[in-house]
Write a protein that holds these residues in place. Structure first.
Motif, PDB file in Angstrom:
ATOM      1  N   GLY A  64       0.860  -1.193   0.173  1.00  0.00           N
ATOM      2  CA  GLY A  64      -0.041   0.162   0.112  1.00  0.00           C
ATOM      3  C   GLY A  64       0.939   1.321   0.044  1.00  0.00           C
ATOM      4  O   GLY A  64       1.878   1.345   0.748  1.00  0.00           O
ATOM      5  N   LEU A  65       0.513   2.310  -0.694  1.00  0.00           N
ATOM      6  CA  LEU A  65       0.962   3.375  -0.795  1.00  0.00           C
ATOM      7  C   LEU A  65       0.158   4.596  -0.307  1.00  0.00           C
ATOM      8  O   LEU A  65      -0.992   4.624  -0.904  1.00  0.00           O
ATOM      9  N   VAL A  66       0.379   5.517   0.754  1.00  0.00           N
ATOM     10  CA  VAL A  66      -0.275   6.337   1.427  1.00  0.00           C
ATOM     11  C   VAL A  66       0.103   7.563   1.515  1.00  0.00           C
ATOM     12  O   VAL A  66       1.336   7.667   1.428  1.00  0.00           O
ATOM     13  N   GLY A  67      -0.679   8.750   1.484  1.00  0.00           N
ATOM     14  CA  GLY A  67      -0.159   9.930   1.683  1.00  0.00           C
ATOM     15  C   GLY A  67      -1.527  11.090   1.389  1.00  0.00           C
ATOM     16  O   GLY A  67      -2.257  10.439   0.821  1.00  0.00           O
ATOM     17  N   ALA A  68      -1.028  12.105   1.915  1.00  0.00           N
ATOM     18  CA  ALA A  68      -2.143  13.069   1.674  1.00  0.00           C
ATOM     19  C   ALA A  68      -2.399  13.696   0.155  1.00  0.00           C
ATOM     20  O   ALA A  68      -1.602  13.282  -0.599  1.00  0.00           O
ATOM     21  N   MET A  93      -7.303   4.028   4.742  1.00  0.00           N
ATOM     22  CA  MET A  93      -6.427   3.365   5.999  1.00  0.00           C
ATOM     23  C   MET A  93      -6.835   2.063   6.198  1.00  0.00           C
ATOM     24  O   MET A  93      -6.153   1.126   6.788  1.00  0.00           O
ATOM     25  N   THR A  94      -7.953   1.784   6.363  1.00  0.00           N
ATOM     26  CA  THR A  94      -8.593   0.798   6.823  1.00  0.00           C
ATOM     27  C   THR A  94      -8.414  -0.551   5.644  1.00  0.00           C
ATOM     28  O   THR A  94      -8.053  -1.308   5.987  1.00  0.00           O
ATOM     29  N   LEU A  95      -8.558  -0.034   4.503  1.00  0.00           N
ATOM     30  CA  LEU A  95      -8.318  -0.963   3.500  1.00  0.00           C
ATOM     31  C   LEU A  95      -6.693  -1.496   3.639  1.00  0.00           C
ATOM     32  O   LEU A  95      -6.497  -2.470   3.530  1.00  0.00           O
ATOM     33  N   VAL A 114       8.565   8.588   3.723  1.00  0.00           N
ATOM     34  CA  VAL A 114       8.757   8.982   5.170  1.00  0.00           C
ATOM     35  C   VAL A 114       9.459   7.647   5.736  1.00  0.00           C
ATOM     36  O   VAL A 114       9.989   7.537   6.623  1.00  0.00           O
ATOM     37  N   THR A 115       8.484   6.540   5.375  1.00  0.00           N
ATOM     38  CA  THR A 115       8.705   5.193   6.058  1.00  0.00           C
ATOM     39  C   THR A 115       8.240   4.150   5.160  1.00  0.00           C
ATOM     40  O   THR A 115       7.215   4.692   4.527  1.00  0.00           O
ATOM     41  N   ALA A 116       8.557   2.919   5.311  1.00  0.00           N
ATOM     42  CA  ALA A 116       8.079   2.029   4.525  1.00  0.00           C
ATOM     43  C   ALA A 116       8.452   0.445   5.131  1.00  0.00           C
ATOM     44  O   ALA A 116       9.645   0.449   5.848  1.00  0.00           O
ATOM     45  N   GLY A 117       7.652  -0.282   4.949  1.00  0.00           N
ATOM     46  CA  GLY A 117       8.152  -1.706   5.696  1.00  0.00           C
ATOM     47  C   GLY A 117       6.734  -2.769   5.897  1.00  0.00           C
ATOM     48  O   GLY A 117       5.743  -2.076   4.939  1.00  0.00           O
ATOM     49  N   GLU A 118       7.042  -3.589   6.429  1.00  0.00           N
ATOM     50  CA  GLU A 118       5.675  -4.662   6.582  1.00  0.00           C
ATOM     51  C   GLU A 118       4.840  -3.602   7.567  1.00  0.00           C
ATOM     52  O   GLU A 118       5.224  -2.853   8.392  1.00  0.00           O
ATOM     53  N   THR A 119       3.445  -3.750   7.213  1.00  0.00           N
ATOM     54  CA  THR A 119       2.281  -2.829   7.810  1.00  0.00           C
ATOM     55  C   THR A 119       2.280  -2.891   9.202  1.00  0.00           C
ATOM     56  O   THR A 119       2.331  -1.885   9.901  1.00  0.00           O
ATOM     57  N   ALA A 120       2.509  -4.138   9.831  1.00  0.00           N
ATOM     58  CA  ALA A 120       2.527  -4.164  11.518  1.00  0.00           C
ATOM     59  C   ALA A 120       3.912  -3.445  11.833  1.00  0.00           C
ATOM     60  O   ALA A 120       3.450  -2.808  13.122  1.00  0.00           O
ATOM     61  N   SER A 168      -3.503   7.603  12.592  1.00  0.00           N
ATOM     62  CA  SER A 168      -2.775   8.719  13.210  1.00  0.00           C
ATOM     63  C   SER A 168      -1.432   8.666  12.807  1.00  0.00           C
ATOM     64  O   SER A 168      -0.942   9.977  12.999  1.00  0.00           O
ATOM     65  N   ILE A 169      -0.732   7.696  12.278  1.00  0.00           N
ATOM     66  CA  ILE A 169       0.668   7.815  11.844  1.00  0.00           C
ATOM     67  C   ILE A 169       0.747   9.042  10.854  1.00  0.00           C
ATOM     68  O   ILE A 169       1.496   9.983  10.492  1.00  0.00           O
ATOM     69  N   LEU A 170      -0.288   8.828   9.719  1.00  0.00           N
ATOM     70  CA  LEU A 170      -0.378   9.759   8.467  1.00  0.00           C
ATOM     71  C   LEU A 170      -0.490  11.269   9.040  1.00  0.00           C
ATOM     72  O   LEU A 170      -0.057  12.098   8.567  1.00  0.00           O
TER      73      LEU A 170
END
Ligand SMILES: Nc1ncnc2c1ncn2[C@@H]1O[C@H](COP(=O)(O)OP(=O)(O)OP(=O)(O)O)[C@@H](O)[C@H]1O
Length: 285
Positions: A58-62, A219-221, A238-244, A254-256
């Motif tokens: 997953g790739l997230v960001g504002a 974020m739920t998805l 900013v950061t990347a890795g295993e979701t957990a 909350s992190i985002l």
């Protein structure tokens, strides 16, 4: 119930597991030409990221963080200002045919001729991807049934709703049974029932050895289906890795939010204005 055509074996099946399905090195995009008055818009800045094979990433960001720009450069749709991208180890720009044939793309925007009826548009995509016409037709029918748009197969794609266009775009990305799916906001405008179907298809796809990279504002998805996640902010990773590991016991939301608020505070020289005047229509206009 799902399309069950085996992925066509090719030389790429011999790719060692250690080679990322998708990798970018120092990928950078500056829109516009820098002048004395204008620096250009830095949309993505030095993003190095490796997507492991078999992951659902997953790739997230504002809004405006650079997700679409990064995905477009990583898959050869947009030429980077700097840096390189590799699909299954093949340089997207130096070896475009080998690289791009491996990927099924759902970009941000139309993916097919919208004047055509849906089933014809899908057939064209399949044939362009190297399928025989009868195979393309059969897969188009399977996909339209699974995505619940078979009833509109004879209507032009231009008449489809936003969610239906998203679903036929996803069908176009899947029709040649690629090894890697790159999907820009695949569930945007899609109804909840179809969303469940799509999530199941993506999870099944990775369970059978495929790799998925998707951007989403849900974020739920991401928390529910993604094995890995990367956060972009103002074009930077900013950061990347295993979701957990990225969540570290808290929520992605909350992190985002913390990330975006912190970078907004770092870059602001004055406090943001409030909306005191928005008072339910009771105040002075
Ligand atoms: N064609 C363009 N010309 C100039 N600037 C652009 C262009 N496309 C995008 N940008 C800028 O690049 C930055 C990143 O945009 P991008 O569309 O990649 O973000 P995004 O994370 O996908 O956003 P969203 O979540 O809103 O879809 C933004 O500041 C945007 O204004």
């Amino acid at each position: 119930m799902y399309p069950d055509h085996p992925r066509t074996p090719d030389a790429s099946d011999a790719t060692p597991a250690a080679v990322p399905a998708l990798e970018t090195r120092e990928l950078t995009k500056v829109y516009g030409t820098a002048t004395a008055m204008y620096d250009g818009q830095v949309a993505v800045s030095g993003v190095s990221l490796a997507i492991p094979r078999g992951s659902l990433y997953g790739l997230v960001g504002a809004n405006g963080a650079g997700k679409t720009t990064w995905l477009s450069m990583a898959t050869g749709l947009l030429r980077p200002s700097h840096g390189s991208a590799f699909l299954d180890g093949h340089d997207v720009w130096a070896d475009p045919v080998a690289a791009r044939g491996r990927v099924g793309l759902l970009p941000d925007g139309p993916t097919m001729s919208e004047a055509l009826p849906g089933h014809v548009a899908l057939r064209h995509v399949g044939v362009l991807q190297g399928l025989a016409t009868d195979v393309a037709d059969a897969r188009a029918a399977d996909l339209m049934a699974v995505f619940d748009i078979a009833g509109s197969a004879d209507k032009p794609v231009s008449s489809y709703s936003a969610g239906m266009k998203k679903k036929i775009g996803l069908a176009a990305a899947l029709i040649h049974s690629p090894r890697l799916l790159v999907l820009d906001e695949p569930l945007e405008a899609v109804d909840p029932v179809s969303a469940v179907t799509i999530r199941e298809i993506l999870q099944r796809f990775t369970a059978t050895g495929g790799t998925v990279v998707l951007s989403s504002h849900s974020m739920t998805l991401i928390e529910q289906i993604c094995t890995h996640v990367a956060i972009l902010d103002k074009g930077r990773l900013v950061t990347a890795g295993e979701t957990a590991a990225v969540r570290a016991g808290t929520s992605l939301e909350s992190i985002l939010v913390d990330t975006v608020n912190k970078s907004a505070a770092d870059g602001a020289d004055t406090a943001a204005p409030g909306l005191d005047w928005l008072d339910g229509g009771n105040g002075v206009r």
